[in-house]
Design a protein around this motif. Structure first.
Motif, short mmCIF file in Angstrom:
data_model
loop_
_atom_site.label_atom_id
_atom_site.label_comp_id
_atom_site.label_asym_id
_atom_site.label_seq_id
_atom_site.Cartn_x
_atom_site.Cartn_y
_atom_site.Cartn_z
N ARG A 102 39.14 -23.89 -4.22
CA ARG A 102 37.83 -23.45 -3.74
C ARG A 102 36.80 -24.58 -3.88
N LEU A 103 36.86 -25.31 -4.98
CA LEU A 103 35.94 -26.43 -5.18
C LEU A 103 36.19 -27.53 -4.15
N LEU A 104 37.46 -27.80 -3.89
CA LEU A 104 37.79 -28.82 -2.90
C LEU A 104 37.31 -28.40 -1.51
N LEU A 105 37.47 -27.12 -1.20
CA LEU A 105 36.98 -26.62 0.08
C LEU A 105 35.47 -26.74 0.18
N LEU A 106 34.77 -26.47 -0.92
CA LEU A 106 33.31 -26.57 -0.92
C LEU A 106 32.85 -28.01 -0.67
N VAL A 107 33.51 -28.96 -1.32
CA VAL A 107 33.16 -30.37 -1.12
C VAL A 107 33.45 -30.81 0.31
N SER A 108 34.60 -30.41 0.83
CA SER A 108 34.95 -30.76 2.21
C SER A 108 33.99 -30.11 3.20
N LEU A 109 33.65 -28.86 2.94
CA LEU A 109 32.72 -28.15 3.81
C LEU A 109 31.36 -28.85 3.84
N ALA A 110 30.91 -29.37 2.70
CA ALA A 110 29.61 -30.04 2.64
C ALA A 110 29.56 -31.23 3.60
N GLY A 111 30.65 -32.00 3.65
CA GLY A 111 30.69 -33.13 4.57
C GLY A 111 30.67 -32.69 6.02
N LEU A 112 31.46 -31.67 6.37
CA LEU A 112 31.49 -31.18 7.74
C LEU A 112 30.15 -30.56 8.13
N ALA A 113 29.54 -29.82 7.21
CA ALA A 113 28.27 -29.18 7.51
C ALA A 113 27.16 -30.20 7.75
N THR A 114 27.18 -31.31 7.03
CA THR A 114 26.19 -32.36 7.25
C THR A 114 26.44 -33.06 8.58
N TRP A 115 27.70 -33.19 8.95
CA TRP A 115 28.06 -33.74 10.26
C TRP A 115 27.52 -32.83 11.36
N ASN A 116 27.46 -31.54 11.10
CA ASN A 116 26.91 -30.60 12.07
C ASN A 116 25.39 -30.65 12.12
N LYS A 117 24.75 -30.72 10.93
CA LYS A 117 23.28 -30.80 10.88
C LYS A 117 22.88 -31.35 9.52
#
Length: 379
Positions: free
Chosen positions: A195-210
């Motif tokens: 879950r922590l790894l997913l959260l870190v990965s999601l942060a990068g993708l979300a910033t790529w989005n906005k």
């Protein structure tokens, strides 16, 4: 047969059908209002997928990059054949095309049409996924199943009203990422490394989005504190900020030569706008009907009522998250966002969702009163 129609699988099928209808209605409300900013010289879809849009819009590359990648995986002959079919002029009057009686639509430009449709449907899928994530978040917040099912649909249907002064495909992807981040942070612990790894990965993708997600990560601290010490939660937020900052820096370097600017200072325009009483009563067409705008006295009354009824039931971690998100988002909104752009208060979406679900749970609960003369309960 009765067992099938009473099964959990069938109930999930009905829920999926309902959420597909909601997502389709919301996309139509958004698209008929703003389309994909067709033909706009600074941020049209053709410029976004080619990476030539103005800053800061060009930074929002997650979905355009996906569309470009999907098109690149297809054989050239297939791309050419699909593009020819999708850009047929007859699609202006066809219910199977995105031009929708709009001859100037970029959906009819052969060089862009396939990616145009990909961006549209990827946005739809992101919104649909967000509905299921939001339902799960409502349940984690303590709302019952009925309220947790209804609240995501209601909030989603409100989104086209919030898209005032501008509406963009990445707003719906941002909704999915913010809701997912809040849900992951609520359940994160030392026993859930995935879950922590997913959260870190999601942060990068979300910033790529906005790029605004960089600031939202700080508001995750109270949620992470549920299962981590102060130092550990602060360390996790620091990691998230580092990932978001690295992605944003890479985007800024990649598009440094594009026209435009990183941010626009809007404080004085905002003060003049919000101090004008007439702006609180303005209307615009949403879902094809002239209705009050997303920013106005009607929406303020609705949000205040939801907050008053939902706040006492909101768990402490989510209360602190809401307070921190408010403290971060409002100054940014006043300083850098165009007047009346309610979509730029998006960091408050998870809080509004949970408050709405808990308020609905309160309103939908059986009301009990006692008659003074009989002492009997009346339901």
């Amino acid at each position: 047969m009765k067992r099938f129609f009473r099964s959990a699988g069938y109930r999930w099928f009905l829920l999926a059908c309902a959420y597909v209808v909601v997502a389709a209605a919301v996309m139509n409300g958004f698209y008929t209002k703003w389309r994909l900013n067709d033909g706009r010289p600074a941020l049209g879809l053709s410029l976004m997928v080619e990476g030539t849009a103005h800053r800061p819009y060009v930074y929002r590359q997650f979905v355009p990059a996906l569309a470009n990648g999907i098109q690149a995986l297809l054989p050239q002959a297939t791309v050419a054949r699909l593009s020819e079919r999708l850009s047929e002029p007859r699609r202006v009057d066809s219910r199977s095309g995105l031009a929708m009686r709009y001859p100037g639509s970029e959906a009819l430009v052969p060089a862009v049409t396939l990616r145009y449709h990909l961006v549209y449907y990827l946005t739809f899928l992101a919104l649909l996924a967000a509905l299921f994530v939001m339902r799960r978040l409502c349940l984690k917040a303590g709302a019952d199943a009925a309220a947790s099912t209804a609240a995501p649909a209601i909030l989603a249907l409100m989104l086209p009203f919030f898209l005032t002064e501008g509406g963009y495909f990445y707003d719906f992807v941002e909704l999915m990422f913010m809701m997912s981040a809040a849900l992951l942070a609520l359940g994160a612990s030392r026993q859930t490394p995935v879950r922590l790894l997913l959260l870190v990965s999601l942060a990068g993708l979300a910033t790529w989005n906005k790029e605004a997600f960089f600031f939202f990560t700080a508001a995750l601290y109270p949620l992470l504190r549920r299962n981590f010490s102060r130092v550990q939660a602060a360390g996790l937020v620091a990691v998230l900020l580092f990932v978001c900052g690295s992605v944003y820096l890479a985007l800024r370097m990649r598009y440094a030569l594009n026209p435009g600017s990183t941010v626009d200072y809007q404080l004085w325009d905002n003060l003049r706008y919000y101090l004008d009483p007439g702006n609180w009563l303005r209307t615009e067409s949403t879902y094809g009907v002239l209705l009050p705008r997303g920013f106005g006295i009607v929406s303020v009354l609705a949000v205040v009522g939801i907050a008053i009824n939902g706040w006492p039931r909101l768990p402490q971690a989510l209360r602190r998250h809401a307070q921190l998100a408010l403290a971060i988002n409002v100054p940014l909104f006043v300083l850098f966002c165009s007047p009346g752009e309610m979509r730029n208060l998006s960091m408050l979406y998870p809080s509004l969702l949970c408050l709405l679900a808990l308020a609905l749970a309160k309103w939908l609960a059986p009301q009990t009163e006692v008659r003074p003369d009989s002492g009997l309960e009346v339901r």
